[in-house]
Scaffold this motif. Structure first.
Motif, short mmCIF file in Angstrom:
data_model
loop_
_atom_site.label_atom_id
_atom_site.label_comp_id
_atom_site.label_asym_id
_atom_site.label_seq_id
_atom_site.Cartn_x
_atom_site.Cartn_y
_atom_site.Cartn_z
N PHE A 76 0.83 -1.19 0.00
CA PHE A 76 0.00 0.00 0.00
C PHE A 76 0.87 1.25 0.00
CE2 PHE A 76 -2.95 -3.15 1.83
CZ PHE A 76 -3.94 -3.05 0.87
N PRO A 77 0.40 2.34 -0.63
CA PRO A 77 1.23 3.55 -0.80
C PRO A 77 1.73 4.10 0.52
CG PRO A 77 -0.75 3.69 -2.14
CD PRO A 77 -0.92 2.49 -1.25
N ARG A 78 3.03 4.44 0.54
CA ARG A 78 3.65 5.07 1.72
C ARG A 78 4.48 6.25 1.23
NH1 ARG A 78 4.28 1.34 6.34
NH2 ARG A 78 3.11 -0.55 5.87
N GLY A 79 3.80 7.30 0.79
CA GLY A 79 4.51 8.45 0.25
C GLY A 79 4.41 8.48 -1.26
N SER A 80 5.36 9.16 -1.90
CA SER A 80 5.27 9.39 -3.34
C SER A 80 5.67 8.19 -4.17
CB SER A 80 6.15 10.58 -3.71
OG SER A 80 7.50 10.32 -3.35
N GLY A 81 6.48 7.27 -3.62
CA GLY A 81 6.95 6.15 -4.41
C GLY A 81 5.97 5.00 -4.43
N ASP A 82 4.87 5.18 -5.12
CA ASP A 82 3.81 4.17 -5.14
C ASP A 82 4.12 3.15 -6.22
OD1 ASP A 82 1.53 2.70 -4.97
OD2 ASP A 82 0.15 4.31 -5.47
N PHE A 83 5.03 2.23 -5.91
CA PHE A 83 5.54 1.30 -6.90
C PHE A 83 4.50 0.25 -7.30
CE2 PHE A 83 7.74 -2.70 -7.96
CZ PHE A 83 8.51 -2.27 -9.03
N TYR A 84 3.75 -0.27 -6.34
CA TYR A 84 2.91 -1.44 -6.58
C TYR A 84 1.52 -1.13 -7.14
CZ TYR A 84 6.31 -4.36 -4.18
OH TYR A 84 7.45 -5.03 -3.84
N ARG A 85 1.06 0.09 -7.00
CA ARG A 85 -0.33 0.38 -7.35
C ARG A 85 -0.70 -0.06 -8.77
NH1 ARG A 85 -3.21 4.17 -9.99
NH2 ARG A 85 -5.36 4.51 -9.29
N PRO A 86 0.07 0.28 -9.83
CA PRO A 86 -0.35 -0.15 -11.17
C PRO A 86 -0.43 -1.67 -11.31
CG PRO A 86 1.30 1.59 -11.30
CD PRO A 86 1.26 1.15 -9.88
N PHE A 87 0.50 -2.40 -10.69
CA PHE A 87 0.42 -3.85 -10.73
C PHE A 87 -0.90 -4.33 -10.14
CE2 PHE A 87 5.19 -3.47 -10.27
CZ PHE A 87 5.48 -3.83 -11.57
N LEU A 88 -1.26 -3.78 -8.97
CA LEU A 88 -2.47 -4.21 -8.28
C LEU A 88 -3.73 -3.83 -9.06
CD1 LEU A 88 -1.44 -3.29 -4.62
CD2 LEU A 88 -1.45 -5.55 -5.67
N VAL A 89 -3.70 -2.66 -9.71
CA VAL A 89 -4.84 -2.25 -10.54
C VAL A 89 -5.05 -3.26 -11.66
CG1 VAL A 89 -5.63 -0.53 -12.20
CG2 VAL A 89 -4.70 0.21 -10.00
N GLY A 99 -13.92 -13.32 -12.76
CA GLY A 99 -14.89 -13.68 -11.73
C GLY A 99 -14.27 -14.36 -10.52
N CYS A 100 -13.02 -13.98 -10.18
CA CYS A 100 -12.40 -14.58 -9.00
C CYS A 100 -12.07 -13.49 -7.98
CB CYS A 100 -11.15 -15.38 -9.37
SG CYS A 100 -9.87 -14.45 -10.24
N ASP A 101 -11.98 -13.90 -6.72
CA ASP A 101 -11.67 -12.98 -5.63
C ASP A 101 -10.17 -12.99 -5.36
OD1 ASP A 101 -14.32 -12.09 -4.98
OD2 ASP A 101 -14.69 -14.09 -4.17
N LEU A 102 -9.68 -11.89 -4.79
CA LEU A 102 -8.28 -11.76 -4.43
C LEU A 102 -8.12 -11.84 -2.92
CD1 LEU A 102 -7.18 -8.82 -6.76
CD2 LEU A 102 -6.86 -11.27 -7.14
N GLU A 308 -2.18 -7.51 -15.23
CA GLU A 308 -3.24 -8.19 -15.97
C GLU A 308 -2.76 -9.53 -16.52
OE1 GLU A 308 -4.35 -5.56 -19.07
OE2 GLU A 308 -5.33 -4.10 -17.75
N GLN A 309 -1.60 -9.51 -17.17
CA GLN A 309 -1.08 -10.71 -17.81
C GLN A 309 -0.70 -11.76 -16.78
OE1 GLN A 309 -0.79 -11.63 -20.97
NE2 GLN A 309 -1.48 -9.77 -21.96
N ALA A 310 -0.22 -11.32 -15.61
CA ALA A 310 0.14 -12.28 -14.56
C ALA A 310 -1.09 -13.03 -14.07
CB ALA A 310 0.82 -11.55 -13.39
N LEU A 311 -2.20 -12.31 -13.86
CA LEU A 311 -3.43 -12.97 -13.43
C LEU A 311 -3.94 -13.90 -14.52
CD1 LEU A 311 -6.72 -13.12 -13.07
CD2 LEU A 311 -5.34 -13.08 -11.00
N ARG A 312 -3.84 -13.45 -15.79
CA ARG A 312 -4.31 -14.28 -16.90
C ARG A 312 -3.48 -15.56 -17.02
NH1 ARG A 312 -4.79 -10.75 -22.04
NH2 ARG A 312 -5.93 -9.56 -20.45
#
Length: 348
Positions: A76-89, A99-102, A308-312
């Motif tokens: 989760f974001p901790r300041g300006s270096g939000d590295f993971y957000r796009p991956f999680l999106v 149709g699956c839960d995380l 996206e591709q990782a989940l696929r």
């Protein structure tokens, strides 16, 4: 007395199908149920609020429709270096489409600032059908154990394991992207281009270094790479001066502003006197303005698409149909920016 629990029989009656057909839909056996029938079952499930017992599904050999997400560092974001957000999106959007839960694993044991995928955390993976892994500080021996166990998982980022272990991953083509950036310098007339990056065994750094060296050798030029780990920005400028470099490619973006500021203190302008490009790190993203009002040259990492591709790929592994292979590298997009221009001796 509470309301009666909705059963598969209730769903079957509403959909006008057999209970066996409902079970096939719940277990994801799509090829045995027609599209129209499957949709009637899904509509009936939605209308009744039916919720399958995941333990019973697991015992019956079915799937839970739950995918794990495990990160070796906080996501989760901790300041300006939000590295993971796009991956999680990207992961979330693709999970929604399938149709699956995380299930985000946060209770893993932490050792020296790194989560461990062993003990309780490893046991918890059994709740999921498979897992996506992220992070810079993975324990490769843990990953070997997962491969040996046959548990479906995908790493976000190219990873190589010792021995014959075959780790599924979705990564970015840093080799090709770095070659493109170096060629940007070459096209402008540069011949003395340096690579600045911590020389470690991390695949992401090694791939950038490989791309740099390949492009330089293809051009008949001598690579000049150095590890700035113990160097201050002014000392990096000393290396630039001693090697008469006219351009730098930076593996770690957080150094960019410090190097530019050190150049300014010496009366050197970026890019008129020293061209600089960033090799795709998000902290100072390529294409974003620098203090001088210019935009950084370099490349962008397709982080959302990687999620996206990782989940696929994980879904394909779970279903036993990874037709496109277990290793996928996505192209990065070149950002011309404004911090790479012709070297001083060719400027008009």
């Amino acid at each position: 007395m509470g309301a009666r629990r909705v059963t598969q029989a209730d769903v079957a009656q509403l959909a006008g199908v057999s209970q066996a057909t409902v079970s096939l839909v719940l277990n994801g056996e799509q090829d045995r149920v027609g599209d129209a029938t499957r949709q009637r079952v899904l509509d009936a499930i939605s209308r009744t609020g039916y919720s399958a017992n995941p333990v019973a599904q697991r015992l019956a050999g079915g799937r839970n429709q739950i995918v794990g997400v495990f990160a070796y560092e906080p996501v989760f974001p901790r300041g300006s270096g939000d590295f993971y957000r796009p991956f999680l999106v990207g992961i979330e959007g693709e999970a929604e489409r399938w149709g699956c839960d995380l299930l985000l694993f946060t209770s893993a044991q932490v050792e020296r600032g790194r989560r461990r995928l062993s003990g309780k955390a490893r046991a918890h993976l059994g709740v999921t059908d498979g897992c996506i892994l992220l992070g810079h500080s993975e324990d490769k021996q843990e990953l070997v154990h997962l491969v040996d166990d046959g548990f479906p998982f995908v790493f976000v980022g190219r990873r190589e394991l010792p021995g014959a272990a075959d780790l599924p991953y979705v990564g970015a083509d840093y080799v090709g992207a770095t070659r493109d950036v170096v060629r940007l310098f070459l096209d402008r007339g540069h011949q003395r281009i340096g690579f600045v990056g911590e020389l470690s065994d991390r695949e992401s750094i090694l791939d950038r270094l490989t791309g740099y060296r390949t492009a330089m050798r293809e051009a008949g030029l001598r690579p000049t790479s150095f590890d700035p780990a113990d160097l201050a920005p002014d000392e990096i400028l000393d290396v630039v001066r001693d090697n008469r470099l006219t351009g730098l490619v930076l593996a770690e973006a957080y150094r960019a502003e410090g190097i530019r500021a050190a150049a300014t203190r010496r009366g050197l302008a970026v890019p008129a006197d020293l061209s600089i490009a960033i090799l795709g790190q998000p902290e100072v993203a390529a294409g974003r303005p620098v203090d001088s009002g210019l935009t950084w040259s370099g490349f962008r990492i397709p982080r959302e698409e990687m999620g996206e591709q990782a989940l696929r790929l994980l879904v394909e592994l779970i279903e036993g149909r990874a037709d496109a292979g277990r290793h996928r590298l996505l192209p990065c997009s070149l950002e011309l920016g404004q911090t790479v221009t012709v070297p001083p001796h060719t400027a008009h």
